[in-house]
Motif scaffolding. Structure first.
Motif, short mmCIF file in Angstrom:
data_model
loop_
_atom_site.label_atom_id
_atom_site.label_comp_id
_atom_site.label_asym_id
_atom_site.label_seq_id
_atom_site.Cartn_x
_atom_site.Cartn_y
_atom_site.Cartn_z
N GLY A 50 75.14 6.50 74.90
CA GLY A 50 76.02 7.62 74.56
C GLY A 50 76.30 7.78 73.09
O GLY A 50 77.11 8.63 72.70
N GLY A 51 75.64 7.00 72.26
CA GLY A 51 75.89 7.05 70.82
C GLY A 51 75.30 8.28 70.16
O GLY A 51 74.40 8.94 70.68
N HIS A 52 75.87 8.61 69.01
CA HIS A 52 75.40 9.74 68.21
C HIS A 52 74.93 9.19 66.87
O HIS A 52 75.69 8.54 66.15
CB HIS A 52 76.53 10.74 68.01
CG HIS A 52 76.10 12.01 67.32
ND1 HIS A 52 77.00 12.96 66.91
CD2 HIS A 52 74.86 12.48 66.96
CE1 HIS A 52 76.34 13.96 66.34
NE2 HIS A 52 75.05 13.68 66.35
N TYR A 53 73.65 9.43 66.55
CA TYR A 53 73.04 8.83 65.37
C TYR A 53 72.52 9.90 64.42
O TYR A 53 72.15 11.00 64.84
CB TYR A 53 71.92 7.86 65.79
CG TYR A 53 72.50 6.70 66.56
CD1 TYR A 53 72.93 5.55 65.92
CD2 TYR A 53 72.70 6.80 67.94
CE1 TYR A 53 73.53 4.52 66.61
CE2 TYR A 53 73.29 5.77 68.65
CZ TYR A 53 73.72 4.63 67.98
OH TYR A 53 74.33 3.62 68.66
N LEU A 54 72.50 9.55 63.13
CA LEU A 54 72.01 10.45 62.09
C LEU A 54 70.76 9.85 61.47
O LEU A 54 70.80 8.74 60.92
CB LEU A 54 73.08 10.64 61.01
CG LEU A 54 72.65 11.42 59.76
CD1 LEU A 54 72.36 12.88 60.10
CD2 LEU A 54 73.72 11.34 58.67
N ASP A 55 69.65 10.56 61.61
CA ASP A 55 68.44 10.20 60.87
C ASP A 55 68.41 11.11 59.65
O ASP A 55 68.08 12.29 59.73
CB ASP A 55 67.19 10.40 61.73
CG ASP A 55 65.93 9.84 61.06
OD1 ASP A 55 65.96 9.63 59.84
OD2 ASP A 55 64.93 9.63 61.77
N ARG B 97 72.38 10.81 71.40
CA ARG B 97 72.21 12.08 70.69
C ARG B 97 71.84 11.81 69.24
O ARG B 97 72.16 10.76 68.69
CB ARG B 97 73.50 12.91 70.75
CG ARG B 97 73.84 13.40 72.15
CD ARG B 97 75.14 14.18 72.17
NE ARG B 97 76.27 13.37 71.76
CZ ARG B 97 77.07 13.64 70.74
NH1 ARG B 97 76.87 14.72 70.00
NH2 ARG B 97 78.09 12.85 70.45
N LEU B 98 71.16 12.79 68.64
CA LEU B 98 70.63 12.59 67.30
C LEU B 98 70.84 13.84 66.46
O LEU B 98 70.63 14.96 66.92
CB LEU B 98 69.13 12.27 67.38
CG LEU B 98 68.45 11.98 66.05
CD1 LEU B 98 68.75 10.55 65.60
CD2 LEU B 98 66.93 12.17 66.17
N THR B 99 71.25 13.62 65.21
CA THR B 99 71.22 14.67 64.19
C THR B 99 70.14 14.27 63.19
O THR B 99 70.15 13.14 62.69
CB THR B 99 72.58 14.81 63.49
OG1 THR B 99 73.55 15.24 64.46
CG2 THR B 99 72.52 15.82 62.37
N ALA B 100 69.20 15.18 62.93
CA ALA B 100 68.04 14.87 62.10
C ALA B 100 67.99 15.79 60.89
O ALA B 100 68.07 17.02 61.03
CB ALA B 100 66.76 15.02 62.92
N LEU B 101 67.84 15.19 59.70
CA LEU B 101 67.80 15.95 58.45
C LEU B 101 66.47 15.73 57.76
O LEU B 101 65.88 14.65 57.84
CB LEU B 101 68.89 15.48 57.48
CG LEU B 101 70.29 15.16 57.99
CD1 LEU B 101 71.15 14.69 56.82
CD2 LEU B 101 70.90 16.36 58.68
N ASP C 224 77.61 6.89 65.13
CA ASP C 224 77.58 5.48 65.48
C ASP C 224 76.58 4.71 64.62
O ASP C 224 76.61 3.48 64.58
CB ASP C 224 77.20 5.32 66.96
CG ASP C 224 78.26 5.92 67.87
OD1 ASP C 224 79.30 5.25 68.08
OD2 ASP C 224 78.06 7.05 68.35
N GLY C 225 75.72 5.43 63.94
CA GLY C 225 74.76 4.80 63.04
C GLY C 225 74.05 5.85 62.22
O GLY C 225 73.87 6.99 62.65
N ILE C 226 73.66 5.45 61.00
CA ILE C 226 72.96 6.34 60.08
C ILE C 226 71.75 5.60 59.54
O ILE C 226 71.86 4.45 59.10
CB ILE C 226 73.86 6.77 58.91
CG1 ILE C 226 75.09 7.54 59.42
CG2 ILE C 226 73.09 7.61 57.89
CD1 ILE C 226 76.12 7.83 58.33
#
Length: 279
Positions: A15-20, A40-44, A83-85
């Motif tokens: 259930g974590g949300h991570y940023l790449d 879930r993921l946010t990708a830049l 939750d992590g980057i």
């Protein structure tokens, strides 16, 4: 690159949300998403071509991903926390392999080196217009090249340059014979210096490291992979001096010999991890 170490370093939770922050071709993002079906993921990425390639690679999980075409130093997460980057610095394999981007001197291409194709400054602008002293200082500071003055002098004598291979050949013959056949090509450090300046890499890295800790949830992890001593030094000190981070890696994690044999570009990689403290 350092795939297992990245996944372990992020300590991915259900259930974590991570940023790449540098999605590139999407390799690390795919591993993050594979950890649990509800991650879930946010990708830049500032490179639109890379972002589009990642969208294709990760299409099966598109409903769990939010993509942004932006430099990680300019990203605004609004009210989101993570939750992590992850930030995998430098040039991706895909960028090196796209000859027309001008990152590599091994194939003829325009002297470009822009990660964000919408910006104005290119490597050609620098080598063809900067004066000799400024060029020498750039090559010495950002390439850590001891022959910077000789190289800058030859560049000014031989310019203008249109292609990567023209510049690489000029650099090659500006160095003494004993320097030409070492472990790395004589143009390697100069090309690194030009790329760093074109993309303001160290400046945006410092900005990112100042702002990213605030985007983390308590106990969230920040994982950074660097590829040369200038980057690693900035990362090391930023993590150590942060008032909200606890350093997890006293020494950087480096690739195994097996990974280096499989991917020579991994040779210089260094991974550092820090965790957001509760208070």
């Amino acid at each position: 690159m350092l795939s297992r170490e990245v996944v372990e370093g992020l300590a991915i939770q259900p259930g974590g949300h991570y940023l790449d922050a540098t999605v590139g071709g999407g390799g690390h993002s795919a591993l993050i998403l594979a950890a649990f079906p509800d991650v879930r993921l946010t990708a830049l990425d500032q490179d639109l071509h890379a972002l589009q390639a990642a969208q294709v690679k990760l299409a099966a999980d598109a409903d769990r991903i939010e993509f942004h075409h932006t430099n990680f130093a300019e990203f605004e997460p609004s009210n989101q926390t993570f939750d992590g980057i992850l930030a995998d610095l430098g040039v991706s394999s895909a960028q090196f392999d796209w000859a027309e981007r001008g990152f590599s001197f091994r194939q003829q291409a325009p002297l470009d080196m822009r990660m964000d194709q919408t910006q104005d400054l290119t490597a050609a602008d620098i080598v063809n217009t900067w004066d000799e002293t400024d060029l020498a200082n750039l090559i010495y500071k950002y390439g850590e090249e001891r022959l910077s003055r000789k190289i800058a002098r030859r560049i000014v004598e031989k310019r203008p340059f249109q292609t990567t291979t023209e510049l690489a050949e000029t650099i090659f013959y500006s160095t003494p014979p004993s320097y030409r056949y070492g472990r790395i090509h004589p143009a390697t450090r100069t090309f690194q210096a030009l790329r760093i300046v074109v993309n303001r890499e160290l400046e945006v890295l410092e900005t990112f490291l100042q702002t990213a800790p605030a985007w983390l949830k308590p106990n969230g992890r920040l994982v950074v992979i660097s590829f040369h001593s200038l980057e690693d030094r900035i990362v090391k000190h930023a993590l150590k001096e942060s008032e909200v981070l606890k350093v997890i890696t006293k020494k950087p994690i480096e690739p195994t010999e097996a990974e280096i044999q499989n991917n020579s570009r991994a040779r210089s990689a260094k991974l550092r991890i820090a965790e957001r403290m509760n208070s």
